[in-house]
Design an enzyme around this catalytic site. Sequence first.
Site, mmCIF file in Angstrom:
data_model
loop_
_atom_site.group_PDB
_atom_site.id
_atom_site.type_symbol
_atom_site.label_atom_id
_atom_site.label_comp_id
_atom_site.label_asym_id
_atom_site.label_seq_id
_atom_site.Cartn_x
_atom_site.Cartn_y
_atom_site.Cartn_z
ATOM 1 N N ASP A 54 48.479 -14.691 23.813
ATOM 2 C CA ASP A 54 48.234 -13.245 23.657
ATOM 3 C C ASP A 54 47.285 -12.935 22.509
ATOM 4 O O ASP A 54 47.369 -11.859 21.904
ATOM 5 C CB ASP A 54 49.547 -12.472 23.428
ATOM 6 C CG ASP A 54 50.606 -12.814 24.444
ATOM 7 O OD1 ASP A 54 50.276 -12.834 25.637
ATOM 8 O OD2 ASP A 54 51.753 -13.069 24.047
ATOM 9 N N GLU A 55 46.376 -13.826 22.203
ATOM 10 C CA GLU A 55 45.503 -13.635 21.037
ATOM 11 C C GLU A 55 44.351 -12.676 21.317
ATOM 12 O O GLU A 55 43.601 -12.326 20.396
ATOM 13 C CB GLU A 55 44.913 -14.980 20.582
ATOM 14 C CG GLU A 55 45.949 -16.016 20.153
ATOM 15 C CD GLU A 55 46.364 -16.924 21.304
ATOM 16 O OE1 GLU A 55 46.043 -16.583 22.459
ATOM 17 O OE2 GLU A 55 47.000 -17.946 21.039
ATOM 18 N N LYS A 57 42.347 -13.456 24.168
ATOM 19 C CA LYS A 57 41.366 -14.340 24.813
ATOM 20 C C LYS A 57 40.637 -13.609 25.930
ATOM 21 O O LYS A 57 39.444 -13.819 26.141
ATOM 22 C CB LYS A 57 42.061 -15.569 25.413
ATOM 23 C CG LYS A 57 42.700 -16.473 24.393
ATOM 24 C CD LYS A 57 43.416 -17.619 25.055
ATOM 25 C CE LYS A 57 44.626 -17.219 25.875
ATOM 26 N NZ LYS A 57 45.753 -16.672 25.108
ATOM 27 N N LYS A 59 39.630 -10.562 26.226
ATOM 28 C CA LYS A 59 38.471 -9.802 25.765
ATOM 29 C C LYS A 59 37.316 -10.733 25.401
ATOM 30 O O LYS A 59 36.160 -10.485 25.753
ATOM 31 C CB LYS A 59 38.831 -8.941 24.546
ATOM 32 C CG LYS A 59 37.579 -8.353 23.911
ATOM 33 C CD LYS A 59 37.798 -7.423 22.759
ATOM 34 C CE LYS A 59 36.451 -7.237 22.046
ATOM 35 N NZ LYS A 59 36.465 -6.251 20.990
ATOM 36 N N GLY A 81 48.673 -13.546 30.902
ATOM 37 C CA GLY A 81 48.229 -12.198 31.260
ATOM 38 C C GLY A 81 47.068 -11.800 30.385
ATOM 39 O O GLY A 81 47.182 -11.807 29.169
ATOM 40 N N HIS A 82 45.943 -11.537 30.999
ATOM 41 C CA HIS A 82 44.790 -11.089 30.232
ATOM 42 C C HIS A 82 44.569 -9.616 30.514
ATOM 43 O O HIS A 82 44.627 -9.197 31.666
ATOM 44 C CB HIS A 82 43.528 -11.809 30.679
ATOM 45 C CG HIS A 82 43.464 -13.222 30.218
ATOM 46 N ND1 HIS A 82 43.875 -13.624 28.981
ATOM 47 C CD2 HIS A 82 42.997 -14.326 30.832
ATOM 48 C CE1 HIS A 82 43.666 -14.925 28.868
ATOM 49 N NE2 HIS A 82 43.146 -15.366 29.978
ATOM 50 N N GLN A 266 47.594 -19.291 27.428
ATOM 51 C CA GLN A 266 48.563 -19.468 26.322
ATOM 52 C C GLN A 266 47.841 -19.929 25.047
ATOM 53 O O GLN A 266 46.686 -19.558 24.868
ATOM 54 C CB GLN A 266 49.671 -20.445 26.724
ATOM 55 C CG GLN A 266 50.663 -19.878 27.730
ATOM 56 C CD GLN A 266 50.301 -20.188 29.160
ATOM 57 O OE1 GLN A 266 49.807 -21.239 29.460
ATOM 58 N NE2 GLN A 266 50.559 -19.260 30.063
ATOM 59 N N THR A 281 55.203 -23.770 26.731
ATOM 60 C CA THR A 281 54.896 -23.616 28.145
ATOM 61 C C THR A 281 54.925 -24.997 28.804
ATOM 62 O O THR A 281 55.082 -26.019 28.132
ATOM 63 C CB THR A 281 53.553 -22.879 28.311
ATOM 64 O OG1 THR A 281 53.451 -22.438 29.666
ATOM 65 C CG2 THR A 281 52.363 -23.754 27.956
ATOM 66 N N THR A 343 55.106 -9.262 31.220
ATOM 67 C CA THR A 343 56.530 -8.904 31.284
ATOM 68 C C THR A 343 56.859 -7.564 30.632
ATOM 69 O O THR A 343 57.940 -7.031 30.841
ATOM 70 C CB THR A 343 57.361 -9.964 30.543
ATOM 71 O OG1 THR A 343 56.889 -9.998 29.184
ATOM 72 C CG2 THR A 343 57.189 -11.337 31.158
ATOM 73 N N SER A 456 36.787 -9.181 16.282
ATOM 74 C CA SER A 456 37.020 -8.073 17.202
ATOM 75 C C SER A 456 37.710 -6.947 16.438
ATOM 76 O O SER A 456 38.709 -7.179 15.748
ATOM 77 C CB SER A 456 37.884 -8.555 18.364
ATOM 78 O OG SER A 456 38.250 -7.469 19.167
ATOM 79 N N THR A 457 37.155 -5.751 16.565
ATOM 80 C CA THR A 457 37.675 -4.614 15.802
ATOM 81 C C THR A 457 38.221 -3.508 16.710
ATOM 82 O O THR A 457 38.395 -2.374 16.276
ATOM 83 C CB THR A 457 36.569 -4.034 14.903
ATOM 84 O OG1 THR A 457 35.458 -3.676 15.747
ATOM 85 C CG2 THR A 457 36.113 -5.024 13.851
HETATM 86 P P1 GDP Z 1 45.238 -12.606 25.946
HETATM 87 O O1 GDP Z 1 46.272 -13.065 26.902
HETATM 88 O O2 GDP Z 1 44.992 -13.633 24.880
HETATM 89 O O3 GDP Z 1 43.979 -12.155 26.609
HETATM 90 O O4 GDP Z 1 45.807 -11.355 25.179
HETATM 91 P P2 GDP Z 1 46.392 -10.006 25.821
HETATM 92 O O5 GDP Z 1 45.445 -9.477 26.819
HETATM 93 O O6 GDP Z 1 47.804 -10.200 26.221
HETATM 94 O O7 GDP Z 1 46.455 -9.098 24.533
HETATM 95 C C1 GDP Z 1 45.372 -8.630 23.971
HETATM 96 C C2 GDP Z 1 45.504 -7.116 23.926
HETATM 97 O O8 GDP Z 1 44.894 -6.669 22.757
HETATM 98 C C3 GDP Z 1 44.814 -6.400 25.058
HETATM 99 O O9 GDP Z 1 45.503 -5.208 25.359
HETATM 100 C C4 GDP Z 1 43.450 -6.092 24.495
HETATM 101 O O10 GDP Z 1 42.838 -4.960 25.086
HETATM 102 C C5 GDP Z 1 43.789 -5.828 23.069
HETATM 103 N N1 GDP Z 1 42.766 -6.199 22.112
HETATM 104 C C6 GDP Z 1 41.927 -7.274 22.154
HETATM 105 N N2 GDP Z 1 41.160 -7.293 21.043
HETATM 106 C C7 GDP Z 1 41.524 -6.235 20.285
HETATM 107 C C8 GDP Z 1 41.121 -5.734 19.004
HETATM 108 O O11 GDP Z 1 40.256 -6.300 18.339
HETATM 109 N N3 GDP Z 1 41.757 -4.633 18.530
HETATM 110 C C9 GDP Z 1 42.726 -3.997 19.230
HETATM 111 N N4 GDP Z 1 43.293 -2.920 18.696
HETATM 112 N N5 GDP Z 1 43.139 -4.426 20.444
HETATM 113 C C10 GDP Z 1 42.552 -5.536 20.955
#
Ligand code: GDP
Length: 483
Positions: A54-55, A57, A59, A81-82, A266, A281, A343, A456-457
């Site tokens: 959930d980092e 990735k 984006k 989940g992205h 993950q 995982t 989830t 990322s901001t």
């Molecule tokens: P992933 O599985 O690693 O892609 O992570 P997730 O999609 O589960 O979580 C990332 C969430 O943080 C998403 O809702 C993105 O839109 C949001 N997000 C990504 N980068 C940033 C950021 O720099 N700032 C903020 N506020 N939200 C972000």
Amino acid sequence: MAGGFYTADLGSVAPAGVFREAFAWPSPPIAIRSRAGGRMSQDSLMIIGGQWGDEGKGKVVDLLSGGFAAVVRYNGGNNAGHTVRFADRRFALHLVPSGIIHPGVTCYLASGMVVDPSGLVGEMDKLVGEGVEIDGRIVLSPRATLILPTHRALDAAREGMRGADRIGTTGRGIGPAYQDRAQRRALRGHVLADDPSTRRRDAMALMEQHNHELEALFGAEPVDLEVAMAELERVAGRLGPLVAEVGPALRRHRADGEAVLFEGAQGVMLDLAWGTYPYVTSSSCLPGFAAASCGIGPRLLGPVIGVMKAYATRVGGGPFPTELDDATGEGLRERGAEYGTTTGRPRRCGWFDAVAARFAVEVAGIDAVAVTKLDVLDGCPEIRVATAYRLPDGSAVDTFPADSTVAERLEPVYETLPGWRRPTEGVTRIADLPAEARDYLGYLEAKVGAPIVIVSTGPRREETLVRGDGELERRLRELVAGG
Ligand code: GDP
């Protein structure tokens, strides 16, 4: 997308010379086509999670993937989940690589994945509903493991039995499917392209075994196999034509001078071997697994970018040394919208753990870091970073232990940095960041042992800056500008 969002950061702390070595391309750079039709002299790239998943990735991959001919998912299943934002739309992708949002990018699901056929069709339907053209753009490995409804039932039954020792699985059948893979009884992608009678014979045989286990081991209700079979037949017609070998296709991209982006699901701290076992995982999250999963040589993978939040989160049980069980943790959760994409579960939140991050950099060979969600720390009067651990007896621990019962008892040793008063939200130039935020990034980079090249901001694509001016950073700048 409007141009000019991504401005060179010429004033940032230059990464230590030692990292330069790591940026030497593993093989001579090849030319890839940019979406604009021009050519860029570049190579493949890998993006993985550097924490507990959930980092952000999604984006980062989305930001860069427009410059690649192909994006590959190589591990996990629809437990990942992205969330990807594009224009005013928000896409939740679980199986299909985020590159699907970019026209002309082919998306591959490689052999190391476990794929729920119904989940994949559901996702394809949603993308079509959003106006995304997907025809001929999704390829499923005939060697990928299929998740059946009985795997989901087994997952739920097993997690239910664990009681307080729950691993926190997403209940999507991922673990049982990987178990079948290791037990050499799984159904694989090619089954979707087989003739229906062979498919029925093989699927029924496996699901009957599953039903037996459900009843005998867990006292659970068996799954209605005719309903499950009808569902499999419904989706096989859609997915059969997508089944093709991934390795040869990637080698063709390569021969055509096209680069490939590998998208890990993950994160390193959830890796089956190197994560907080058993709270991990069921697949490898390390870059090497991509080569094994795709059936290609590891030299084709390219430099590894590890994505890390400016703080830390984790979902489900297991060691999480910097967890904050207080208003600060709650504040991070609310400002960061830290609820699972798959989830909806609230994520555990805490300070950045530089020991775990450095461990991830080392075991995964992370060449450079993308820091996300810097803006979530806006308004924190001070920011803490764990730089070491202590055990209750006072002994120091400077790396992540293999034994999770030890990791559970770790007390983080923090260093405290000042927060910043001006918001970083939406900032696209390093020079526009408050000095304290710039210092924080420089501090993290030194502690983690890899240069921070992307910051990322905000959730939107344009809320991003590329930091540094080395070869990798220049290329990243080209990719985001072309995205
Ligand atoms: P992933 O599985 O690693 O892609 O992570 P997730 O999609 O589960 O979580 C990332 C969430 O943080 C998403 O809702 C993105 O839109 C949001 N997000 C990504 N980068 C940033 C950021 O720099 N700032 C903020 N506020 N939200 C972000």
